[in-house]
Design an enzyme around this catalytic site. Sequence first.
Site, PDB file in Angstrom:
ATOM      1  N   VAL A 171       0.907  -1.148   0.000  1.00 39.74           N
ATOM      2  CA  VAL A 171       0.000   0.000   0.000  1.00 39.74           C
ATOM      3  C   VAL A 171       0.947   1.198   0.000  1.00 39.74           C
ATOM      4  O   VAL A 171       1.456   1.604   1.035  1.00 39.74           O
ATOM      5  CB  VAL A 171      -0.939   0.002   1.220  1.00 39.74           C
ATOM      6  CG1 VAL A 171      -1.822   1.243   1.215  1.00 39.74           C
ATOM      7  CG2 VAL A 171      -1.794  -1.265   1.236  1.00 39.74           C
ATOM      8  N   PRO A 172       1.247   1.737  -1.180  1.00 41.06           N
ATOM      9  CA  PRO A 172       2.394   2.628  -1.367  1.00 41.06           C
ATOM     10  C   PRO A 172       2.205   4.061  -0.855  1.00 41.06           C
ATOM     11  O   PRO A 172       2.132   5.021  -1.632  1.00 41.06           O
ATOM     12  CB  PRO A 172       2.623   2.586  -2.875  1.00 41.06           C
ATOM     13  CG  PRO A 172       1.267   2.320  -3.440  1.00 41.06           C
ATOM     14  CD  PRO A 172       0.590   1.414  -2.441  1.00 41.06           C
ATOM     15  N   CYS A 173       2.187   4.202   0.454  1.00 38.56           N
ATOM     16  CA  CYS A 173       2.036   5.535   1.054  1.00 38.56           C
ATOM     17  C   CYS A 173       3.233   6.433   0.751  1.00 38.56           C
ATOM     18  O   CYS A 173       3.122   7.658   0.853  1.00 38.56           O
ATOM     19  CB  CYS A 173       1.808   5.416   2.556  1.00 38.56           C
ATOM     20  SG  CYS A 173       3.074   4.500   3.436  1.00 38.56           S
ATOM     21  N   HIS A 174       4.337   5.838   0.327  1.00 45.03           N
ATOM     22  CA  HIS A 174       5.507   6.649  -0.043  1.00 45.03           C
ATOM     23  C   HIS A 174       5.238   7.493  -1.298  1.00 45.03           C
ATOM     24  O   HIS A 174       5.978   8.425  -1.576  1.00 45.03           O
ATOM     25  CB  HIS A 174       6.739   5.757  -0.245  1.00 45.03           C
ATOM     26  CG  HIS A 174       6.605   4.809  -1.400  1.00 45.03           C
ATOM     27  ND1 HIS A 174       6.006   3.576  -1.270  1.00 45.03           N
ATOM     28  CD2 HIS A 174       6.971   4.926  -2.694  1.00 45.03           C
ATOM     29  CE1 HIS A 174       6.020   2.968  -2.449  1.00 45.03           C
ATOM     30  NE2 HIS A 174       6.598   3.763  -3.331  1.00 45.03           N
ATOM     31  N   ARG A 175       4.170   7.208  -2.010  1.00 46.25           N
ATOM     32  CA  ARG A 175       3.834   7.941  -3.241  1.00 46.25           C
ATOM     33  C   ARG A 175       3.019   9.199  -2.978  1.00 46.25           C
ATOM     34  O   ARG A 175       2.469   9.781  -3.906  1.00 46.25           O
ATOM     35  CB  ARG A 175       3.085   7.022  -4.204  1.00 46.25           C
ATOM     36  CG  ARG A 175       3.941   5.870  -4.700  1.00 46.25           C
ATOM     37  CD  ARG A 175       3.196   4.959  -5.632  1.00 46.25           C
ATOM     38  NE  ARG A 175       4.027   3.800  -5.958  1.00 46.25           N
ATOM     39  CZ  ARG A 175       3.561   2.662  -6.435  1.00 46.25           C
ATOM     40  NH1 ARG A 175       2.265   2.519  -6.679  1.00 46.25           N
ATOM     41  NH2 ARG A 175       4.377   1.664  -6.685  1.00 46.25           N
TER      42      ARG A 175
END
Length: 174
Positions: free
Chosen positions: A135-139
């Site tokens: 779940v790419p919260c870094h994006r």
Amino acid sequence: MSTAAWTTITTPTGPFTMVVDSDGQVLASGWSADADYLNALVHKSIRPDVLVNKPDLGTVSAAAEAYHRGDVTAIDDIAVKQRSGAFLEHAWDVLRQVPAGDPVSYTEYARLSGRPAAIRGAASACARNAAALFVPCHRVLRSDRTLGGFRYGLDVKSWLLAHENSEETLFTSA
């Protein structure tokens, strides 16, 4: 009593650990070698009681390794299981639709999540995400395109964004 498996792989940014339930769904993941730390991030309603180290988590391990080798879409179809309120669960689903190499601002993320005024809610979804990478919260970036926060450090976030960006745009932590 529920049991989950975990493993740690070596990545360019350090150890990356994944906790997976008996159905193969990622419950937690992140750049830490401490499975108990990651397990504590899992919502109490689905948190496993027992963690068992398993050297290979099949498609989950393969996807994380492929991602770190350069196939940034390898993580897209991995099943994830997180629990919280309706908005956070929806916001996490929305995060999975943000394409690699095309990060959004917290404002854009709030809009995509259906609540344009809920910028703090969008930030909370990132902060409470137990399944980092999958779940790419870094994006998600600040509106001025600076990094903002990241549980695993801004160096890791910067590396992930550069890794996903074919144009190698630099992101700053200012």
